[in-house]
Write an enzyme that holds these catalytic residues in place. Sequence first.
Site, mmCIF file in Angstrom:
data_model
loop_
_atom_site.group_PDB
_atom_site.id
_atom_site.type_symbol
_atom_site.label_atom_id
_atom_site.label_comp_id
_atom_site.label_asym_id
_atom_site.label_seq_id
_atom_site.Cartn_x
_atom_site.Cartn_y
_atom_site.Cartn_z
ATOM 1 N N GLY A 187 1.251 -1.598 0.186
ATOM 2 C CA GLY A 187 0.257 -0.309 0.063
ATOM 3 C C GLY A 187 0.714 1.109 -0.254
ATOM 4 O O GLY A 187 0.570 2.395 -0.223
ATOM 5 N N ASP A 235 13.601 -8.830 11.715
ATOM 6 C CA ASP A 235 12.988 -9.424 10.822
ATOM 7 C C ASP A 235 14.110 -10.488 9.968
ATOM 8 O O ASP A 235 13.336 -10.779 9.198
ATOM 9 C CB ASP A 235 12.154 -8.514 8.708
ATOM 10 C CG ASP A 235 11.429 -9.497 8.782
ATOM 11 O OD1 ASP A 235 10.402 -10.006 9.294
ATOM 12 O OD2 ASP A 235 10.791 -8.787 7.644
#
Length: 834
Positions: free
Chosen positions: A20, A148
């Site tokens: 997005g 991550d």
Amino acid sequence: MIDQLLDQRYKVLQILGAGGFGRTYIAQDLKQPSKPKCVIKQLQPQGVDDPTLSDASRDNRWDMAHKFFEKEAETLEVLGNHDQIPRLLAYFEEEQEFYLVQEFIDGHPLSSELIQGQPWSETQAIALLKDILTILEFVHGKNVIHRDIKPDNIIRRKRDNKLVLVDFGAVKQVRGQMMTNSGAFGWTVSIGTEGYRPPEQAAGRPRLNSDLYALGMIAIQALTGINAFDLRLSYSDPNTDEIHWQDKVTNVSPGLIEFLTKMLRQNWRDRYESATAALQALESLTASPPENNYQPTVVPTAVATQLPVTTPPPAPVAGTEVAPAAQPTQQPTQATTASKTASKPLPLKPIGLAVAGILALALVGGGVRSLMSSSGDSNQAVSNSTVNSEVQSDNELISSGDRILIPNEGLDNQKFQELKESGVAAMAKKDYVTAYKNFNQALTIRRNAPETLIYLNNAEIGDKKSYTLAAVVPIKDGKDPGRALEMLRGFAQAQKEVNENGGINGVPLKLAIVNDYDNKEKATEVAENLVDDSNIIGVMGHHITGVTEEVAPIYQQGNLVLITPISVVDELTDGSNPYLFRMNRANIAKGADELADYMVKNWQRRKVAIFYNQELDYTREMKDAFKGELFNEGEVVGEFDISKKSFNAYTGLQTAKANGAEVILLLPSLSTLDNAWDVLRIKNQSPDEFGDLKVLGDIATLYRLDTLKKGRDTEDMVLAVAWRRDPSDTQGFSQSSGKLWGAVNWVTAMSYDSARAFIAAIEQSDNPTRESIQKALVAPNFQTNGASGIITFKNNDVIPDIQMVTVKKMPSIEASESKTGYDFVPVEGGFSSF
């Protein structure tokens, strides 16, 4: 987008991924002779083109985004100096979008080598661990957490078979920062991939050794042939959350099993402190380290590269983050403290700068004054003492009974005031019998007077040996001591209960009330006084998170535990200060999620206007978290800063309705409550215009008696709260507080719990010291009873459940618990909550 030319140089060949807020491309650098491939990450900052802003505001917002992005790029450039991290080749801006150009890694992801049911050998696993630990040693040395680490973010480079760590998340970091429309940079509390993410990272407080947990999980996945998510789901201990994987491996040495078990501990304190420590431990397992030339059994035919930017989750996420220094269980010496704080973290994000400021303050404090005062070694046992006369005579902001700090506690009753003043005068003369008599008589006139009750309890102790805790509250100039009184009620109640039951191992508890004025300068002054007084063995309080952040390093230097009862700003207890605890880390993200979920699912409404205080960290974070949780399920159609002098409640409501608002979310601070009440009053008085607007409230400020007193205007408002009074508790806190004070809220409850935690920690030693209290609180088996049940600390926090309540009108004033005619009631039935 394919074949588009970026920066008049980079030709887009392939879209790797899109979300997005950004995209990732493989591109070709046309200005290099060989026209090499590169990876481009693109981001459009959010909010810079907001049509509701002035040109000057939009320009200012863009300047802030530009500066932030440059700092991110600088950090990636430094990280790229390592051979096994992609180099940052360039960065540029084009049409108000940011672009990072990074080295293209020709290879395949480690995930293609981790095949279900095909375990690796020990040699292969050790090679993996050493390779990645070496990279992490460099990364952590730059004070950056990857956050991550997972198989898809580890690429085996084709040209030399080395592992390369990719996707440091700069685009995600900037995207998360630019989500806010307030002009301030927002942040989120949790990123990472399920299965590889440790609990402290899931709670929004990652540490350097959070990356070690993720790497350990990858190694265990390799050795067992079981997917990390399945390991987490199927083999976790229901009581401890530890993963029992050890019996799932064969032909693995006990040494490596022990090493990986430590890597995977749920409590970060039980893991290796750093990548360096883990690497040293791993090296000691074998005198002949395995070669780092493992050839995978299966190599996919398709060539892979860095993990694409994926569609973002409902909440924006952060990428690289300035890391709090890993803290050992024991308190470091002055020398080690100075060496750690001297290393300034990279300015990656505003919270990082805040941490840097705290550490800098700690260093400066260490240079100006010693870790302990001239009163002696902090390990010295608490001795017989009077009423801390030395501190009281030096500082008018501190009192155990020889001066009044809350002048208007009973100004509406002349007799009460006279008796209290007489009691204080007697305390100053150490005439404890007279003081006790006067305070006791005053309380028969006005029971809801916590300062007086504390002085009564102290007068009863007199010159006897006692343990002394400081209770720091925001009395300011006494004009509006409401929050101070709420906090003191909890402290006073716990003191009264423990002393009536014989004290702590036979020794009574004394409290010193401290006024920090909600002011950093005053708070620093009193913190230094408390550290220098060897009688003080613990501190409860401070109201504003910014004040707590300012003074926490002072307490840490003095080995003095601070338990803050009511701060709800997520990053306060980030693990960098082992002497800072929080009694109520009201999970902002969870509260925001509950409110957004209730609005969309229960009310079936999607458009909301937010009224908040831009000046306060908590309300800004709550607003940004709510927006992040709402994401694609709804829309924020207006934001109104109720702290502005120009704020007009009627105009705000009109604008919200004109924008299509169906719901308003109120996020006030104490200083802006009047404006919040105006919003609700005007809504109630103008039903034709605003009557159909539903109202949501915050998780802290509005859960108070005043909200019920305004019941005509607040009726049916829904709040997400972290504590509810339980009238069915006939023996514990709720009933006792009702008898003492008549009405009580979550602030009093959490202040009570802070004192209960200290009492339990002191009880564990016959000769308690500041250090022994800290060790007791962080012990994995620490627990005690509090207002809401069992108190246990997890990473120095108590994280309560979020519960939804609404303001409901009761059949009569007498029938309401609050005696206002209104109560907080669970939205799905159950008992009254106030």
